[in-house]
Design an enzyme around this catalytic site. Structure first.
Site, mmCIF file in Angstrom:
data_model
loop_
_atom_site.group_PDB
_atom_site.id
_atom_site.type_symbol
_atom_site.label_atom_id
_atom_site.label_comp_id
_atom_site.label_asym_id
_atom_site.label_seq_id
_atom_site.Cartn_x
_atom_site.Cartn_y
_atom_site.Cartn_z
ATOM 1 N N ARG A 1 9.125 15.097 -12.964
ATOM 2 C CA ARG A 1 8.451 14.515 -11.798
ATOM 3 C C ARG A 1 8.511 15.484 -10.615
ATOM 4 N NH1 ARG A 1 7.026 9.513 -9.366
ATOM 5 N NH2 ARG A 1 8.044 9.038 -7.381
ATOM 6 N N HIS B 1 13.497 12.952 -14.533
ATOM 7 C CA HIS B 1 13.052 13.100 -13.143
ATOM 8 C C HIS B 1 12.716 14.557 -12.812
ATOM 9 C CE1 HIS B 1 12.596 10.055 -10.083
ATOM 10 N NE2 HIS B 1 12.920 10.923 -9.149
ATOM 11 N N TYR C 1 9.359 18.293 -0.952
ATOM 12 C CA TYR C 1 8.729 19.362 -1.732
ATOM 13 C C TYR C 1 8.267 20.514 -0.857
ATOM 14 C CZ TYR C 1 9.176 15.906 -5.313
ATOM 15 O OH TYR C 1 9.716 14.979 -6.180
ATOM 16 N N HIS D 1 5.311 7.169 -3.457
ATOM 17 C CA HIS D 1 6.302 7.152 -2.389
ATOM 18 C C HIS D 1 5.816 6.244 -1.263
ATOM 19 C CE1 HIS D 1 8.090 11.340 -3.564
ATOM 20 N NE2 HIS D 1 8.628 10.350 -4.251
ATOM 21 N N ARG E 1 8.061 8.244 -12.956
ATOM 22 C CA ARG E 1 9.487 7.951 -13.071
ATOM 23 C C ARG E 1 9.758 7.526 -14.510
ATOM 24 N NH1 ARG E 1 7.780 5.088 -8.318
ATOM 25 N NH2 ARG E 1 8.721 5.902 -6.399
ATOM 26 N N LYS F 1 8.293 1.081 -8.340
ATOM 27 C CA LYS F 1 9.392 0.337 -7.728
ATOM 28 C C LYS F 1 8.867 -0.933 -7.063
ATOM 29 C CE LYS F 1 12.611 4.138 -6.797
ATOM 30 N NZ LYS F 1 13.363 4.854 -5.744
#
Length: 302
Positions: free
Chosen positions: A247, A244, A279, A270, A148, A172
């Site tokens: 990514r 992004h 994806y 994630h 990110r 995150k």
């Protein structure tokens, strides 16, 4: 006054209790401040007595100004979290946003770059300038590790474990993970670190930051977005390209070449594999496009 106090306490809760990133905290706070602004017409309305009808009016007003279902869904999520917090703190008995229904959001398939498009962007960079070598290294790192933008700008020299082909990434909620890094990407980071960054005088608290601006400070998210956008335009890429995008491209190329979803999930950081599963939809879209383009039944229709 009551709104400001409640919002400040909510932000502290998001940081200390939920461990959300600063960007996510600010997004929640911005949403609640929109409600605060909406209630300025009636000073008797506080976060502790506002009712669901007033909140519904606010949602309708917001929906007229924003056609984005995604923005509306996030706003409703912010409101539910805010009033749930007030409940937990004993400031309210009810959650007036609890019954709000979020608009249905269609599957969002992000733009991805082919390997050839990534290389076109890299080749458009002017390496005669010090920032050119830095910018190439940032692209190589975004595409090579699937980071990110916040993870990129916070990457530190002490996070580089090149002997083991790993880097430590803070994602995150300040959660850390180890991400594998190829010798190819290591080569460019080492070149930048030893031949460009070494000549930059870091500002205080930036001594360990990997990517620095010309004044020795840490790069901002906004600056990275501008750099990437300019690169894409220079390379003649017509897609909407952001940090992004690299990514997404990283994850998509891994999936197409046979990587399993669980491994991709861990590399991307994630929390839920359902986030990573987008994806597979990207891959299915390519399969559908292939059928439309190459199957004789489809060809005969054109």
């Amino acid at each position: 006054m009551e709104w400001n106090l409640a919002i400040n306490n909510f932000q502290e809760y998001l940081l200390l209790e939920k461990g959300l990133s600063q960007n996510t905290q600010l997004a929640y706070v911005r949403d609640i401040k929109k409600l605060q602004t909406f209630t300025l017409q009636d000073h008797s309305v506080t976060p502790y007595n506002i009712n669901r009808f007033s909140i519904q009016d606010f949602i309708y007003d917001f929906a007229k100004k924003s056609s984005s279902a995604k923005s509306q869904a996030r706003l409703i999520s912010s409101l539910k979290s805010f009033f749930k917090f007030l409940q937990v703190e004993g400031k309210r008995q009810d959650n007036p946003a609890e019954l709000l229904e979020s608009p249905k959001i269609g599957l969002y398939l992000p733009d991805v770059l082919s390997h050839e498009e990534v290389m076109a962007i890299i080749q458009s960079i002017d390496l005669s300038k010090p920032e050119g070598q830095r910018n190439r290294t940032m692209v190589e790192t975004l595409y090579g590790c699937g980071l990110r933008v916040s993870e990129l700008i916070n990457l530190r020299l002490s996070d580089l474990y090149f002997y083991d082909n790993f880097i430590r990434v803070t994602g995150k909620g300040n959660k850390q993970r180890l991400v594998p890094i190829s010798n190819w990407t290591i080569k460019f980071i080492t070149l930048y670190r030893d031949s460009i960054r070494v000549h930059v005088n870091p500002k205080p608290k930036c001594e360990d930051v990997l990517f620095l601006n010309r004044r020795g400070g840490k790069l901002t998210r906004e600056m990275i977005f501008i750099i990437i956008k300019n690169m894409a335009e220079l390379a003649g890429i017509k897609k909407k390209v952001s940090p992004h995008t690299f990514r997404h491209s990283f994850a998509t190329v891994l999936l197409k070449n046979g990587a399993d979803l669980r491994s991709i999930q861990q590399m991307l950081g994630h929390e839920s594999i359902t986030t990573t599963e987008i994806y597979t939809h990207l891959d299915n879209k390519q399969l559908r496009d292939t059928i439309e383009k190459y199957h004789p039944f489809s060809i005969s229709k054109t």
